[in-house]
Design a protein around this motif. Structure first.
Motif, short mmCIF file in Angstrom:
data_model
loop_
_atom_site.label_atom_id
_atom_site.label_comp_id
_atom_site.label_asym_id
_atom_site.label_seq_id
_atom_site.Cartn_x
_atom_site.Cartn_y
_atom_site.Cartn_z
N ASN A 196 0.81 -1.21 0.00
CA ASN A 196 0.00 0.00 0.00
C ASN A 196 0.84 1.27 0.00
O ASN A 196 0.30 2.35 0.17
CB ASN A 196 -0.93 0.02 1.21
CG ASN A 196 -1.98 -1.06 1.11
OD1 ASN A 196 -2.48 -1.36 0.04
ND2 ASN A 196 -2.32 -1.66 2.25
N TYR A 197 2.15 1.12 -0.17
CA TYR A 197 3.02 2.29 -0.05
C TYR A 197 3.22 3.02 -1.38
O TYR A 197 3.21 4.24 -1.42
CB TYR A 197 4.38 1.90 0.55
CG TYR A 197 5.13 3.08 1.09
CD1 TYR A 197 4.72 3.72 2.25
CD2 TYR A 197 6.25 3.58 0.44
CE1 TYR A 197 5.39 4.81 2.75
CE2 TYR A 197 6.94 4.67 0.93
CZ TYR A 197 6.51 5.29 2.08
OH TYR A 197 7.17 6.37 2.56
N ILE A 198 3.41 2.28 -2.45
CA ILE A 198 3.58 2.92 -3.75
C ILE A 198 2.42 2.51 -4.67
O ILE A 198 1.81 1.48 -4.48
CB ILE A 198 4.93 2.56 -4.40
CG1 ILE A 198 5.08 1.05 -4.54
CG2 ILE A 198 6.08 3.17 -3.61
CD1 ILE A 198 6.26 0.64 -5.36
N GLN A 199 2.17 3.36 -5.64
CA GLN A 199 1.03 3.15 -6.53
C GLN A 199 1.50 3.16 -7.99
O GLN A 199 2.31 4.01 -8.37
CB GLN A 199 -0.02 4.24 -6.34
CG GLN A 199 -0.54 4.37 -4.94
CD GLN A 199 -1.27 3.13 -4.47
OE1 GLN A 199 -2.04 2.55 -5.21
NE2 GLN A 199 -1.01 2.71 -3.24
N LEU A 200 0.95 2.25 -8.78
CA LEU A 200 1.22 2.28 -10.22
C LEU A 200 0.31 3.28 -10.92
O LEU A 200 0.66 3.82 -11.95
CB LEU A 200 1.01 0.90 -10.83
CG LEU A 200 2.03 -0.17 -10.46
CD1 LEU A 200 1.62 -1.51 -11.04
CD2 LEU A 200 3.41 0.20 -10.92
N SER A 201 -0.86 3.53 -10.36
CA SER A 201 -1.87 4.41 -10.98
C SER A 201 -2.07 4.02 -12.43
O SER A 201 -2.37 2.89 -12.72
CB SER A 201 -1.49 5.87 -10.81
OG SER A 201 -1.44 6.20 -9.44
N ASN A 202 -1.85 4.95 -13.34
CA ASN A 202 -2.06 4.65 -14.76
C ASN A 202 -0.76 4.27 -15.47
O ASN A 202 -0.72 4.18 -16.68
CB ASN A 202 -2.72 5.83 -15.48
CG ASN A 202 -1.87 7.09 -15.42
OD1 ASN A 202 -0.88 7.14 -14.69
ND2 ASN A 202 -2.25 8.10 -16.16
N ARG A 203 0.30 4.03 -14.70
CA ARG A 203 1.58 3.63 -15.28
C ARG A 203 1.67 2.11 -15.34
O ARG A 203 1.07 1.41 -14.53
CB ARG A 203 2.73 4.21 -14.45
CG ARG A 203 2.78 5.73 -14.48
CD ARG A 203 3.81 6.28 -13.51
NE ARG A 203 3.49 5.98 -12.12
CZ ARG A 203 2.68 6.71 -11.35
NH1 ARG A 203 2.10 7.78 -11.83
NH2 ARG A 203 2.44 6.37 -10.11
N LYS A 204 2.45 1.59 -16.26
CA LYS A 204 2.56 0.14 -16.42
C LYS A 204 3.69 -0.48 -15.60
O LYS A 204 3.63 -1.64 -15.25
CB LYS A 204 2.76 -0.21 -17.89
CG LYS A 204 1.54 0.11 -18.71
CD LYS A 204 1.71 -0.31 -20.14
CE LYS A 204 0.45 0.05 -20.90
NZ LYS A 204 0.39 -0.49 -22.21
N GLN A 205 4.75 0.28 -15.32
CA GLN A 205 5.91 -0.29 -14.64
C GLN A 205 6.33 0.48 -13.39
O GLN A 205 6.67 -0.14 -12.39
CB GLN A 205 7.11 -0.34 -15.59
CG GLN A 205 6.92 -1.29 -16.73
CD GLN A 205 8.20 -1.47 -17.52
OE1 GLN A 205 9.28 -1.07 -17.11
NE2 GLN A 205 8.08 -2.08 -18.68
N VAL A 206 6.35 1.79 -13.46
CA VAL A 206 6.90 2.63 -12.40
C VAL A 206 5.87 2.87 -11.30
O VAL A 206 4.75 3.30 -11.58
CB VAL A 206 7.40 3.98 -12.97
CG1 VAL A 206 7.91 4.88 -11.86
CG2 VAL A 206 8.49 3.74 -14.01
N GLY A 207 6.28 2.61 -10.07
CA GLY A 207 5.44 2.89 -8.91
C GLY A 207 5.94 4.15 -8.21
O GLY A 207 7.14 4.37 -8.10
N ILE A 208 5.01 4.96 -7.74
CA ILE A 208 5.34 6.26 -7.16
C ILE A 208 4.68 6.41 -5.79
O ILE A 208 3.55 5.96 -5.59
CB ILE A 208 4.80 7.41 -8.06
CG1 ILE A 208 5.36 7.32 -9.47
CG2 ILE A 208 5.04 8.77 -7.45
CD1 ILE A 208 6.69 7.95 -9.67
N ARG A 209 5.36 7.11 -4.91
CA ARG A 209 4.79 7.58 -3.64
C ARG A 209 5.18 9.04 -3.53
O ARG A 209 6.35 9.38 -3.60
CB ARG A 209 5.36 6.79 -2.47
CG ARG A 209 5.00 7.32 -1.09
CD ARG A 209 3.54 7.03 -0.81
NE ARG A 209 3.18 7.38 0.54
CZ ARG A 209 2.35 6.70 1.28
NH1 ARG A 209 1.80 5.59 0.81
NH2 ARG A 209 2.02 7.08 2.47
N THR A 210 4.20 9.94 -3.38
CA THR A 210 4.50 11.35 -3.17
C THR A 210 4.51 11.61 -1.67
O THR A 210 3.54 11.27 -0.97
CB THR A 210 3.47 12.26 -3.87
OG1 THR A 210 3.45 11.93 -5.27
CG2 THR A 210 3.84 13.73 -3.70
#
Length: 129
Positions: free
Chosen positions: A89-103
């Motif tokens: 639950n820490y990083i999200q792919l959202s609409n990306r296919k590979q990269v996960g992000i946490r702001t």
């Protein structure tokens, strides 16, 4: 047309331009990456620090450094092959296919244990690809 109208030569030079909170967040995440024991390489791409070992591991993107003409709030912590990570639950792919992000907006929101765990996943994946 250039993607950005400026170029930093070092991470320290970039850090000096950041607002205080973004600088503190970036420095703490950077120290987690560099002190991980994985022997990560650090280099500037798009004027922000990217990390690799054999291949790309991740990046730290302070919002004050624009993506093209867009500036954001907070600091984005990104992992290049996050789609291969176990669910979290820490990083999200959202609409990306590979990269996960946490702001991250406040230094208190940094989960150092989770970031170290994600680095372990990233390093294991890097060794497999």
């Amino acid at each position: 047309m250039k993607f950005q109208d400026f170029k930093f030569h070092t991470v320290d030079e970039m850090l000096e331009t950041l607002p205080v909170e973004q600088k503190e967040i970036t420095q703490l995440i950077r120290s987690i990456f560099m002190d991980s024991g994985f022997g990560l390489n650090e280099k500037l791409s798009y004027n922000v620090p990217f990390y690799s070992h054999r291949k790309s591991i991740g990046f730290i993107w302070p919002g004050a450094i624009p993506w093209g003409k867009k500036q954001k709030e907070g600091v984005e912590l990104g992992f290049s092959k996050a789609y291969l990570f176990p669910p979290n639950n820490y990083i999200q792919l959202s609409n990306r296919k590979q990269v996960g992000i946490r702001t991250i907006y406040k230094i208190e929101d940094i989960d150092q244990i989770m970031i170290r765990q994600l680095l372990e996943y990233a390093f294991e994946i890097d060794g497999l690809l």
